[in-house]
Motif scaffolding. Sequence first.
Motif, PDB file in Angstrom:
ATOM      1  N   SER A   2       2.797  11.165  -4.418  1.00 59.37           N
ATOM      2  CA  SER A   2       2.067  10.028  -4.484  1.00 59.37           C
ATOM      3  C   SER A   2       1.513   9.566  -3.049  1.00 59.37           C
ATOM      4  O   SER A   2       2.087   9.778  -2.001  1.00 59.37           O
ATOM      5  CB  SER A   2       2.685   8.689  -5.283  1.00 59.37           C
ATOM      6  N   GLY A   4       1.392   6.449  -1.734  1.00 60.35           N
ATOM      7  CA  GLY A   4       2.172   5.519  -0.894  1.00 60.35           C
ATOM      8  C   GLY A   4       3.898   5.482  -0.818  1.00 60.35           C
ATOM      9  O   GLY A   4       4.544   4.785  -0.388  1.00 60.35           O
ATOM     10  N   GLY A   5       4.238   6.634  -1.914  1.00 59.12           N
ATOM     11  CA  GLY A   5       5.610   6.606  -2.141  1.00 59.12           C
ATOM     12  C   GLY A   5       6.515   6.960  -1.092  1.00 59.12           C
ATOM     13  O   GLY A   5       5.977   7.656  -0.130  1.00 59.12           O
ATOM     14  N   ASP A  40       9.577   0.748  -1.561  1.00 59.28           N
ATOM     15  CA  ASP A  40       8.371   1.416  -1.504  1.00 59.28           C
ATOM     16  C   ASP A  40       7.462   0.147  -1.677  1.00 59.28           C
ATOM     17  O   ASP A  40       7.636  -0.613  -2.775  1.00 59.28           O
ATOM     18  CB  ASP A  40       8.476   2.211  -2.804  1.00 59.28           C
ATOM     19  N   THR A  42       4.166   0.714  -2.785  1.00 61.11           N
ATOM     20  CA  THR A  42       2.943   1.375  -3.423  1.00 61.11           C
ATOM     21  C   THR A  42       2.518   0.150  -4.472  1.00 61.11           C
ATOM     22  O   THR A  42       3.233  -0.425  -5.174  1.00 61.11           O
ATOM     23  CB  THR A  42       3.372   2.425  -4.456  1.00 61.11           C
ATOM     24  N   LEU A  47      -3.549   2.411  -0.721  1.00 65.04           N
ATOM     25  CA  LEU A  47      -3.232   3.468   0.160  1.00 65.04           C
ATOM     26  C   LEU A  47      -3.782   4.731  -0.351  1.00 65.04           C
ATOM     27  O   LEU A  47      -4.166   4.981  -1.543  1.00 65.04           O
ATOM     28  CB  LEU A  47      -1.671   3.617  -0.358  1.00 65.04           C
ATOM     29  N   PRO A  55      -1.269   6.900   5.264  1.00 60.30           N
ATOM     30  CA  PRO A  55      -1.981   6.232   3.857  1.00 60.30           C
ATOM     31  C   PRO A  55      -2.804   4.985   3.883  1.00 60.30           C
ATOM     32  O   PRO A  55      -3.441   4.908   3.220  1.00 60.30           O
ATOM     33  CB  PRO A  55      -0.611   6.172   2.879  1.00 60.30           C
ATOM     34  N   ASN A  56      -1.999   4.201   4.890  1.00 65.01           N
ATOM     35  CA  ASN A  56      -2.998   3.033   4.934  1.00 65.01           C
ATOM     36  C   ASN A  56      -4.091   2.939   6.061  1.00 65.01           C
ATOM     37  O   ASN A  56      -4.706   2.125   6.244  1.00 65.01           O
ATOM     38  CB  ASN A  56      -1.913   1.681   5.649  1.00 65.01           C
ATOM     39  N   ASP A 299       4.080   6.849   3.365  1.00 65.64           N
ATOM     40  CA  ASP A 299       3.701   5.573   3.902  1.00 65.64           C
ATOM     41  C   ASP A 299       4.698   5.010   4.622  1.00 65.64           C
ATOM     42  O   ASP A 299       5.914   4.131   4.244  1.00 65.64           O
ATOM     43  CB  ASP A 299       3.374   4.398   2.795  1.00 65.64           C
TER      44      ASP A 299
END
Length: 347
Positions: A2, A4-5, A40, A42, A47, A55-56, A299
Amino acid sequence: MSAGGVSAIAPIVAALAAELGELTERFGRRVDVAALRVADRTGFLTLHAPGPWSPNRACRLFRAADGWMAVNLAREEDHDLAPAWLGSDFGEDPWAAIAAHARRHSRAALVAGATLLGLPAGAVGEVRRDSIWAPLIRYGAGVSRDRAGVLKLVDLSALWAGPLCGAVLAAMGAASVKIESKHRPDPTRTSMPEFFRRLNGGKADLRLDLASALGQARLRDAILAADILITSARPRAFAALGLDPADVFAGNPGLVWVAVTGYGWTGEASARVAFGDDAAAAGGLVHWTPGGAPRFLGDALADPVTGLAAAEGALRGLGEGGGVLVDVSLAGSAAGAATALRLYRAA
């Protein structure tokens, strides 16, 4: 994975959580780290899938003359610092200028320039650790504690890793207070208010004017009465507050001071600034493509592993009677996690 995970490092997070479950039970309530949902973020910010960009989208991997680097423009001041780092101005988008500049300079030179300016940047894989556990630096004599008593925690940290450590200890039953400067509050309070509450909801809230003598005196009194102190500033910041470690431990010989930094409490690297994404890259917590290019795994992964390692170090320090500074760094924790991940995959 995923966007942001932490699924790419799930085995490492699970191992840390299991260790913390056992340790917290010795000092209070057993803490289910997964149930806290603090590892996390998310859903709390936008993200994207990890790749050469974090991711950011604040941190980017790029090639220097002798290898790969990461630079993080997470704060407005980082954008302001970039022209001085490059030695030239640029338009609204700094990334093309950074990539062109980096190709003409060594990683060591780029890191030295970033350190001088306070810009978060690191060479990919520059930090290596065999273990994720943070070293303990002995400062005080330590004390004998009644484990039936309630532990007192002062959380002076901000952002993610330090507050995550505090969230675990608060859930364990420590009487916790989050102290913020009235002039420089924790940025997460406004940028991700729901995540802020998840990290800090179990702590009392105290805001002090740390520029005033009265505010500094109240902070010092709180620290001298605490069992555990969590901070996330570089060592030089504490001199201005009258908090020299030797003096603090002289007044509170059983204190466990959890010092979350970018690259460690001691040595020249203690002056370096880091955030979760650039520190993950510096610790080698990245994926390497078949073509030999690094890619982010998730992330700001240095933050959750550091926060969990910080909590483990705090409890280990308590078990030794305190009088120790837990030297837990983002880059060092990421490097330890990278090593553990390689061993897990090889098993």
